[in-house]
Enzyme design. Structure first.
Site, PDB file in Angstrom:
ATOM      1  N   LYS A  74    -102.790  61.292  87.892  1.00 14.39           N
ATOM      2  CA  LYS A  74    -101.700  62.083  88.463  1.00 14.39           C
ATOM      3  C   LYS A  74    -101.972  62.319  89.938  1.00 14.39           C
ATOM      4  O   LYS A  74    -103.134  62.475  90.343  1.00 14.39           O
ATOM      5  CB  LYS A  74    -101.633  63.445  87.747  1.00 14.39           C
ATOM      6  CG  LYS A  74    -100.275  64.103  87.814  1.00 14.39           C
ATOM      7  CD  LYS A  74     -99.382  63.611  86.714  1.00 14.39           C
ATOM      8  CE  LYS A  74     -98.027  64.291  86.747  1.00 14.39           C
ATOM      9  NZ  LYS A  74     -97.169  63.826  85.662  1.00 14.39           N
ATOM     10  N   GLY A 178     -82.389  74.173  78.683  1.00 10.75           N
ATOM     11  CA  GLY A 178     -82.536  73.394  79.914  1.00 10.75           C
ATOM     12  C   GLY A 178     -81.669  72.151  79.850  1.00 10.75           C
ATOM     13  O   GLY A 178     -81.980  71.211  79.122  1.00 10.75           O
ATOM     14  N   GLY A 180     -81.050  69.889  82.232  1.00 10.19           N
ATOM     15  CA  GLY A 180     -81.315  69.089  83.426  1.00 10.19           C
ATOM     16  C   GLY A 180     -81.175  67.613  83.118  1.00 10.19           C
ATOM     17  O   GLY A 180     -80.395  67.214  82.237  1.00 10.19           O
ATOM     18  N   HIS A 181     -81.975  66.808  83.810  1.00  8.75           N
ATOM     19  CA  HIS A 181     -81.871  65.359  83.640  1.00  8.75           C
ATOM     20  C   HIS A 181     -82.045  64.933  82.193  1.00  8.75           C
ATOM     21  O   HIS A 181     -81.287  64.122  81.669  1.00  8.75           O
ATOM     22  CB  HIS A 181     -82.932  64.655  84.501  1.00  8.75           C
ATOM     23  CG  HIS A 181     -82.630  64.726  85.957  1.00  8.75           C
ATOM     24  ND1 HIS A 181     -83.076  65.729  86.767  1.00  8.75           N
ATOM     25  CD2 HIS A 181     -81.906  63.894  86.735  1.00  8.75           C
ATOM     26  CE1 HIS A 181     -82.633  65.523  87.994  1.00  8.75           C
ATOM     27  NE2 HIS A 181     -81.920  64.423  88.008  1.00  8.75           N
ATOM     28  N   VAL A 182     -83.087  65.475  81.532  1.00  8.95           N
ATOM     29  CA  VAL A 182     -83.341  65.064  80.147  1.00  8.95           C
ATOM     30  C   VAL A 182     -82.478  65.867  79.173  1.00  8.95           C
ATOM     31  O   VAL A 182     -81.837  65.304  78.279  1.00  8.95           O
ATOM     32  CB  VAL A 182     -84.837  65.250  79.768  1.00  8.95           C
ATOM     33  CG1 VAL A 182     -85.088  64.767  78.354  1.00  8.95           C
ATOM     34  CG2 VAL A 182     -85.734  64.512  80.744  1.00  8.95           C
TER      35      VAL A 182
END
Ligand code: NAD
Length: 355
Positions: A74, A178, A180-182
């Site tokens: 990471k 949530g 969001g994108h997912v």
């Protein structure tokens, strides 16, 4: 801090941007380390290093559990806490990042993560080949979120199989936290599967999607404790914590968010409460699989096979957990560690016998 220690940690100040970059390579036992670049405002460099260590270890487990020949790494950028990065500085930062990644000679491959996107990856690409998650018009795989959502859906089906003896989602009550994108894509998939949806987001603008999908809108303050079959946390980490674990009214927890549990020990409490927990690093592996597909030039069919295999991987985890009388989280970690141990043994050089 962990069973497996990190192989390499690089902390370098970008020569153009003057901003600190941390790259943590947790393991390359299964292959070069792969993991996203997180751009976050940390109060201190030490916080960024701690985050990089924790996140890179999680990537090792995620890749191992998903059956990928890839290690865990990471990169974390310690952005200034109180201001947005000007466009020019951001570009300089990504060029710095590209140089740092390139200096690691392929031991770490970067991709997008929280705070970065495909455009950033395109700039990094100017300085190194060891980057994926490029824009589609540059031959990359683009935004991984649709693949992640597909994988989470597969994980929810497997969890329902285990719990109810059927993976059919028609009529299942699912709460998605949530959008969001997912989360938005997952909610769309679940709606077309016939699930009865409750959804929530701190952004009230997401109510339009709820209306379009015929989903009930839940107050973010208590969405986690809404009564449902499946709770799917798709916002930030720590959706389940010591404060709400006793009040959950779901039978399954399975979502996209990383670090769903504020503390690992909460997995025991969920098991005691007979709430089935699908370990996050198994359920959300679709994002990693998406960039893995780009790295290894996999076609769509092969990619979808891998993502749909998330459900199968989860079934093995649930079965191993029951057979060994451990939580699914412990079972998932053990299965990943077994794979890493086997690879380590296979790589071990046999000692040369003395004459
Ligand atoms: P995102 O930033 O696009 O979406 C997060 C959404 O959650 C936002 O709409 C935000 O308003 C909402 N939110 C934040 N706090 C909330 C709260 N307390 N209650 C309700 N809503 C809240 O992020 P994303 O890309 O959709 O990722 C979601 C999660 O999945 C993250 O934890 C991420 O690390 C993880 N994940 C994402 C991917 C991927 O492919 N994007 C892959 C693996 C894991």
């Amino acid at each position: 801090m962990s069973l497996l220690m990190h192989e390499e940690v690089v902390v370098r100040r970008g020569s153009r941007s003057g901003i600190y970059v941390v790259v943590a390579i947790h393991s390359t036992v299964l292959g070069p380390s792969l993991g996203g670049l997180r751009l976050w405002r940390y109060e201190a460099l030490g916080d960024a290093i701690a985050d990089a260590l924790r996140l890179s270890e999680a990537m090792t487990y995620k890749a191992a559990a998903a059956g990928l020949d890839q290690g865990g790494g990471k990169a974390v950028v310690c952005a200034p806490p109180n201001r947005e990065l000007p466009r020019d500085t951001r570009r300089e930062l990504m060029l710095d990042l590209g140089d740092i990644v390139d200096s690691l000679e392929g031991r770490y491959v970067t991709a997008e993560d929280v705070g970065t996107g495909t455009d950033d990856m395109a700039i990094i690409r100017e300085r190194t080949d060891h980057v994926v998650g490029l824009p589609i018009d540059s031959g990359g795989s683009g935004d991984p979120s649709p693949i992640t959502a597909r994988g989470v859906e597969s994980a929810i089906r497997a969890s329902c199989w285990h719990r109810y003896g059927s993976g059919n989602l028609a009529g299942r009550r699912v709460t998605v936290i949530g959008l969001g994108h997912v989360g938005a894509r997952l909610a769309e998939r679940l709606a077309s599967d016939g699930a009865v949806l409750g959804v929530s987001d701190v952004d009230p603008g997401k109510q339009a999607l709820a209306e379009r999908l015929g989903a009930a809108w839940l107050d973010p303050a208590d969405a986690a404790i809404a009564e449902c079959d499946v709770l799917a946390p798709c916002a930030l980490g720590g959706a389940i914590d010591g404060g709400n674990v006793e009040r959950l009214r779901c039978e399954i927890v399975c979502g996209a968010a990383n670090n769903v549990l504020a503390e690992r020990s909460l997995a025991y409490r969920l098991a005691e409460r007979e709430i089935l927990y699908a370990p996050d690093f198994i359920a959300n592996a679709g994002g990693l699989i998406s960039v893995y597909g780009e790295l290894h030039s996999l076609g769509t069919e092969r990619l979808h096979l891998l993502v749909d295999g998330i459900g199968e991987a989860l079934r093995r985890v649930f079965e191993a957990g029951e057979a060994r009388s451990v939580t699914p989280l412990e079972a998932a970690r053990s299965l990943a560690e077994e794979r890493l141990d086997a690879a380590r043994e296979a790589h071990a050089v046999a000692p040369v016998a003395a004459d």
